[in-house]
Design a protein around this motif. Structure first.
Motif, PDB file in Angstrom:
ATOM      1  N   THR A 178      -7.003   7.900   1.389  1.00 17.07           N
ATOM      2  CA  THR A 178      -7.923   6.791   1.620  1.00 17.07           C
ATOM      3  C   THR A 178      -7.546   6.146   2.952  1.00 17.07           C
ATOM      4  OG1 THR A 178      -6.532   5.183   0.472  1.00 17.07           O
ATOM      5  CG2 THR A 178      -8.158   6.356  -0.872  1.00 17.07           C
ATOM      6  N   PRO A 179      -8.384   5.282   3.479  1.00 16.84           N
ATOM      7  CA  PRO A 179      -8.049   4.645   4.762  1.00 16.84           C
ATOM      8  C   PRO A 179      -6.753   3.837   4.733  1.00 16.84           C
ATOM      9  CG  PRO A 179     -10.363   4.309   4.245  1.00 16.84           C
ATOM     10  CD  PRO A 179      -9.736   4.957   3.048  1.00 16.84           C
ATOM     11  N   ASP A 180      -6.353   3.343   3.571  1.00 16.14           N
ATOM     12  CA  ASP A 180      -5.134   2.531   3.501  1.00 16.14           C
ATOM     13  C   ASP A 180      -4.019   3.181   2.684  1.00 16.14           C
ATOM     14  OD1 ASP A 180      -6.566   2.188   1.165  1.00 16.14           O
ATOM     15  OD2 ASP A 180      -5.948   0.113   0.897  1.00 16.14           O
ATOM     16  N   GLY A 181      -3.974   4.512   2.660  1.00 17.73           N
ATOM     17  CA  GLY A 181      -2.889   5.198   1.975  1.00 17.73           C
ATOM     18  C   GLY A 181      -3.383   6.345   1.123  1.00 17.73           C
ATOM     19  N   TYR A 182      -2.625   6.634   0.060  1.00 18.24           N
ATOM     20  CA  TYR A 182      -2.947   7.733  -0.844  1.00 18.24           C
ATOM     21  C   TYR A 182      -3.103   7.202  -2.259  1.00 18.24           C
ATOM     22  CZ  TYR A 182      -1.613  10.840   2.925  1.00 18.24           C
ATOM     23  OH  TYR A 182      -1.552  11.487   4.122  1.00 18.24           O
ATOM     24  N   VAL A 183      -4.001   7.839  -3.014  1.00 19.52           N
ATOM     25  CA  VAL A 183      -4.218   7.483  -4.414  1.00 19.52           C
ATOM     26  C   VAL A 183      -3.782   8.668  -5.261  1.00 19.52           C
ATOM     27  CG1 VAL A 183      -5.933   6.874  -6.153  1.00 19.52           C
ATOM     28  CG2 VAL A 183      -6.114   5.924  -3.848  1.00 19.52           C
ATOM     29  N   LEU A 184      -2.846   8.420  -6.151  1.00 16.27           N
ATOM     30  CA  LEU A 184      -2.331   9.449  -7.044  1.00 16.27           C
ATOM     31  C   LEU A 184      -2.568   8.969  -8.465  1.00 16.27           C
ATOM     32  CD1 LEU A 184      -0.755  12.152  -6.801  1.00 16.27           C
ATOM     33  CD2 LEU A 184       1.320  10.841  -7.054  1.00 16.27           C
ATOM     34  N   GLY A 185      -3.437   9.658  -9.195  1.00 23.22           N
ATOM     35  CA  GLY A 185      -3.734   9.250 -10.562  1.00 23.22           C
ATOM     36  C   GLY A 185      -4.399   7.889 -10.643  1.00 23.22           C
ATOM     37  N   ASN A 186      -5.308   7.577  -9.719  1.00 25.16           N
ATOM     38  CA  ASN A 186      -6.031   6.303  -9.645  1.00 25.16           C
ATOM     39  C   ASN A 186      -5.133   5.111  -9.361  1.00 25.16           C
ATOM     40  OD1 ASN A 186      -8.563   7.423  -9.964  1.00 25.16           O
ATOM     41  ND2 ASN A 186      -8.529   7.229 -12.181  1.00 25.16           N
ATOM     42  N   VAL A 187      -3.934   5.351  -8.845  1.00 29.20           N
ATOM     43  CA  VAL A 187      -3.020   4.274  -8.463  1.00 29.20           C
ATOM     44  C   VAL A 187      -2.620   4.499  -7.012  1.00 29.20           C
ATOM     45  CG1 VAL A 187      -0.812   3.157  -8.946  1.00 29.20           C
ATOM     46  CG2 VAL A 187      -2.147   4.106 -10.828  1.00 29.20           C
ATOM     47  N   LYS A 188      -2.716   3.439  -6.200  1.00 30.92           N
ATOM     48  CA  LYS A 188      -2.296   3.560  -4.803  1.00 30.92           C
ATOM     49  C   LYS A 188      -0.795   3.799  -4.745  1.00 30.92           C
ATOM     50  CE  LYS A 188      -5.856   0.859  -2.603  1.00 30.92           C
ATOM     51  NZ  LYS A 188      -6.167  -0.336  -1.828  1.00 30.92           N
ATOM     52  N   LEU A 189      -0.410   4.735  -3.902  1.00 30.20           N
ATOM     53  CA  LEU A 189       0.989   5.094  -3.763  1.00 30.20           C
ATOM     54  C   LEU A 189       1.448   4.695  -2.369  1.00 30.20           C
ATOM     55  CD1 LEU A 189       3.177   6.577  -5.384  1.00 30.20           C
ATOM     56  CD2 LEU A 189       2.545   8.637  -4.174  1.00 30.20           C
ATOM     57  N   LYS A 190       2.438   3.834  -2.296  1.00 29.24           N
ATOM     58  CA  LYS A 190       2.977   3.359  -1.028  1.00 29.24           C
ATOM     59  C   LYS A 190       4.495   3.278  -1.132  1.00 29.24           C
ATOM     60  CE  LYS A 190      -1.129   0.807   0.064  1.00 29.24           C
ATOM     61  NZ  LYS A 190      -1.633   0.070   1.151  1.00 29.24           N
ATOM     62  N   VAL A 191       5.152   3.157   0.015  1.00 32.87           N
ATOM     63  CA  VAL A 191       6.608   2.997   0.014  1.00 32.87           C
ATOM     64  C   VAL A 191       6.934   1.708  -0.751  1.00 32.87           C
ATOM     65  CG1 VAL A 191       8.617   2.539   1.464  1.00 32.87           C
ATOM     66  CG2 VAL A 191       6.954   4.280   2.140  1.00 32.87           C
ATOM     67  N   GLY A 192       7.865   1.793  -1.684  1.00 28.37           N
ATOM     68  CA  GLY A 192       8.240   0.644  -2.508  1.00 28.37           C
ATOM     69  C   GLY A 192       7.582   0.637  -3.874  1.00 28.37           C
ATOM     70  N   THR A 193       6.617   1.517  -4.112  1.00 26.67           N
ATOM     71  CA  THR A 193       5.944   1.579  -5.408  1.00 26.67           C
ATOM     72  C   THR A 193       6.937   2.005  -6.487  1.00 26.67           C
ATOM     73  OG1 THR A 193       3.855   2.179  -4.366  1.00 26.67           O
ATOM     74  CG2 THR A 193       4.065   2.655  -6.710  1.00 26.67           C
ATOM     75  N   PRO A 194       7.031   1.267  -7.605  1.00 21.93           N
ATOM     76  CA  PRO A 194       7.929   1.680  -8.688  1.00 21.93           C
ATOM     77  C   PRO A 194       7.389   2.912  -9.413  1.00 21.93           C
ATOM     78  CG  PRO A 194       6.756  -0.332  -9.286  1.00 21.93           C
ATOM     79  CD  PRO A 194       6.371  -0.011  -7.879  1.00 21.93           C
ATOM     80  N   ILE A 195       8.291   3.851  -9.667  1.00 22.47           N
ATOM     81  CA  ILE A 195       7.935   5.117 -10.310  1.00 22.47           C
ATOM     82  C   ILE A 195       8.952   5.414 -11.396  1.00 22.47           C
ATOM     83  CG2 ILE A 195       8.057   7.607  -9.901  1.00 22.47           C
ATOM     84  CD1 ILE A 195       6.511   7.311  -7.462  1.00 22.47           C
ATOM     85  N   GLU A 196       8.485   6.006 -12.497  1.00 20.43           N
ATOM     86  CA  GLU A 196       9.382   6.483 -13.541  1.00 20.43           C
ATOM     87  C   GLU A 196       9.193   7.981 -13.694  1.00 20.43           C
ATOM     88  OE1 GLU A 196       9.537   4.344 -17.285  1.00 20.43           O
ATOM     89  OE2 GLU A 196       8.667   2.612 -16.267  1.00 20.43           O
ATOM     90  N   LEU A 197      10.278   8.680 -13.923  1.00 20.17           N
ATOM     91  CA  LEU A 197      10.261  10.114 -14.197  1.00 20.17           C
ATOM     92  C   LEU A 197      10.705  10.312 -15.638  1.00 20.17           C
ATOM     93  CD1 LEU A 197      11.973  11.338 -10.928  1.00 20.17           C
ATOM     94  CD2 LEU A 197       9.543  11.135 -11.387  1.00 20.17           C
ATOM     95  N   GLU A 198       9.972  11.162 -16.348  1.00 22.32           N
ATOM     96  CA  GLU A 198      10.271  11.356 -17.768  1.00 22.32           C
ATOM     97  C   GLU A 198      10.235  12.832 -18.110  1.00 22.32           C
ATOM     98  OE1 GLU A 198       8.821   9.672 -22.089  1.00 22.32           O
ATOM     99  OE2 GLU A 198       7.439   9.575 -20.411  1.00 22.32           O
ATOM    100  N   ARG A 228      14.545   9.575 -19.016  1.00 22.78           N
ATOM    101  CA  ARG A 228      13.509   8.684 -18.497  1.00 22.78           C
ATOM    102  C   ARG A 228      14.222   7.645 -17.638  1.00 22.78           C
ATOM    103  NH1 ARG A 228       8.348   5.931 -21.322  1.00 22.78           N
ATOM    104  NH2 ARG A 228       7.733   4.674 -19.542  1.00 22.78           N
ATOM    105  N   PHE A 229      13.949   7.662 -16.359  1.00 23.54           N
ATOM    106  CA  PHE A 229      14.572   6.709 -15.455  1.00 23.54           C
ATOM    107  C   PHE A 229      13.596   6.344 -14.351  1.00 23.54           C
ATOM    108  CE2 PHE A 229      16.198  10.960 -14.494  1.00 23.54           C
ATOM    109  CZ  PHE A 229      15.711  11.149 -13.219  1.00 23.54           C
ATOM    110  N   GLY A 230      13.891   5.230 -13.700  1.00 21.47           N
ATOM    111  CA  GLY A 230      12.985   4.716 -12.686  1.00 21.47           C
ATOM    112  C   GLY A 230      13.610   4.667 -11.313  1.00 21.47           C
ATOM    113  N   GLY A 231      12.740   4.601 -10.332  1.00 18.92           N
ATOM    114  CA  GLY A 231      13.152   4.474  -8.946  1.00 18.92           C
ATOM    115  C   GLY A 231      11.993   3.910  -8.146  1.00 18.92           C
ATOM    116  N   SER A 232      12.083   4.039  -6.840  1.00 18.43           N
ATOM    117  CA  SER A 232      10.968   3.580  -6.007  1.00 18.43           C
ATOM    118  C   SER A 232      10.730   4.581  -4.884  1.00 18.43           C
ATOM    119  CB  SER A 232      11.251   2.188  -5.441  1.00 18.43           C
ATOM    120  OG  SER A 232      12.365   2.216  -4.593  1.00 18.43           O
ATOM    121  N   VAL A 233       9.491   4.612  -4.418  1.00 15.60           N
ATOM    122  CA  VAL A 233       9.086   5.535  -3.367  1.00 15.60           C
ATOM    123  C   VAL A 233       9.733   5.096  -2.056  1.00 15.60           C
ATOM    124  CG1 VAL A 233       7.120   6.396  -2.052  1.00 15.60           C
ATOM    125  CG2 VAL A 233       6.904   6.036  -4.516  1.00 15.60           C
ATOM    126  N   ILE A 234      10.344   6.051  -1.346  1.00 18.04           N
ATOM    127  CA  ILE A 234      10.934   5.725  -0.043  1.00 18.04           C
ATOM    128  C   ILE A 234      10.245   6.482   1.098  1.00 18.04           C
ATOM    129  CG2 ILE A 234      13.167   5.058  -0.969  1.00 18.04           C
ATOM    130  CD1 ILE A 234      14.229   7.796  -0.045  1.00 18.04           C
TER     131      ILE A 234
END
Length: 177
Positions: free
Chosen positions: A139-159, A164-170
């Protein structure tokens, strides 16, 4: 025949309160189906998709044997992704890069050196960068993954099966074909 009768009905048939409630209900339904945000999200889902790699920083993951856990995760080659508490589905796992745990040690000359952390409890804690790969909607202001905008700093969980643990996009990188 009077427009309003003694009971407050319009033409003897419709109550003014019921008529007002009906108008509000029709307006609410029209607002839901004619909302501009609904048409925008539908347009995003149907657009072109682009290959993407995402680096996720996992800080302070505690496990009895972090090395074995990461070997198991890497062997599975896929993980379930949750972005801002919204399940995305499975995504490919490209690489896992454990980071060294260090501690700053003052030196006699007044300088500081980073040395491996000697504390025994740190053997159970790991900082790691995990690289994921998937398809995203540009999109003009980033990327959409699964109908959620994905940007640096976005909280993410891997399962997965055992974790199951969390981190953030770098980092987010488009992959050129």
């Amino acid at each position: 025949m009077a427009i309003l009768d003694s009971q407050g009905r319009l033409f003897g048939r419709f109550s003014l309160i019921d008529l007002g409630a009906g108008i509000i209900l029709v307006a609410a339904i029209a607002g839901i189906f004619l909302s501009p945000t609904l048409t925008t999200s539908v347009a995003q889902v149907t657009g072109q998709r682009q290959a993407l790699q995402v680096d996720v920083m996992i800080r302070g993951l505690t496990a009895k044997n972090p090395t074995a856990l990461f070997a198991t995760i890497e062997k599975e080659a896929k993980t379930n992704l949750i972005i801002r508490n919204q399940p995305y589905g499975q995504i490919d796992l490209v690489s896992i890069q454990p980071l060294p745990r260090s501690v700053l040690v003052p030196q006699p000359d007044g300088g500081v050196k980073a040395l491996p952390d000697p504390r025994p409890e740190q053997a159970y804690t790991s900082d790691t960068i995990i690289t994921l790969a998937g398809q995203a909607q540009p999109t003009p202001d980033g990327y959409v993954l699964g109908n959620v905008k994905l940007k640096v700093g976005t909280p993410i969980e891997l399962e997965g099966k055992d974790y199951r643990f969390g981190g953030s996009v770098i980092d987010i990188r488009p992959v050129q074909p």
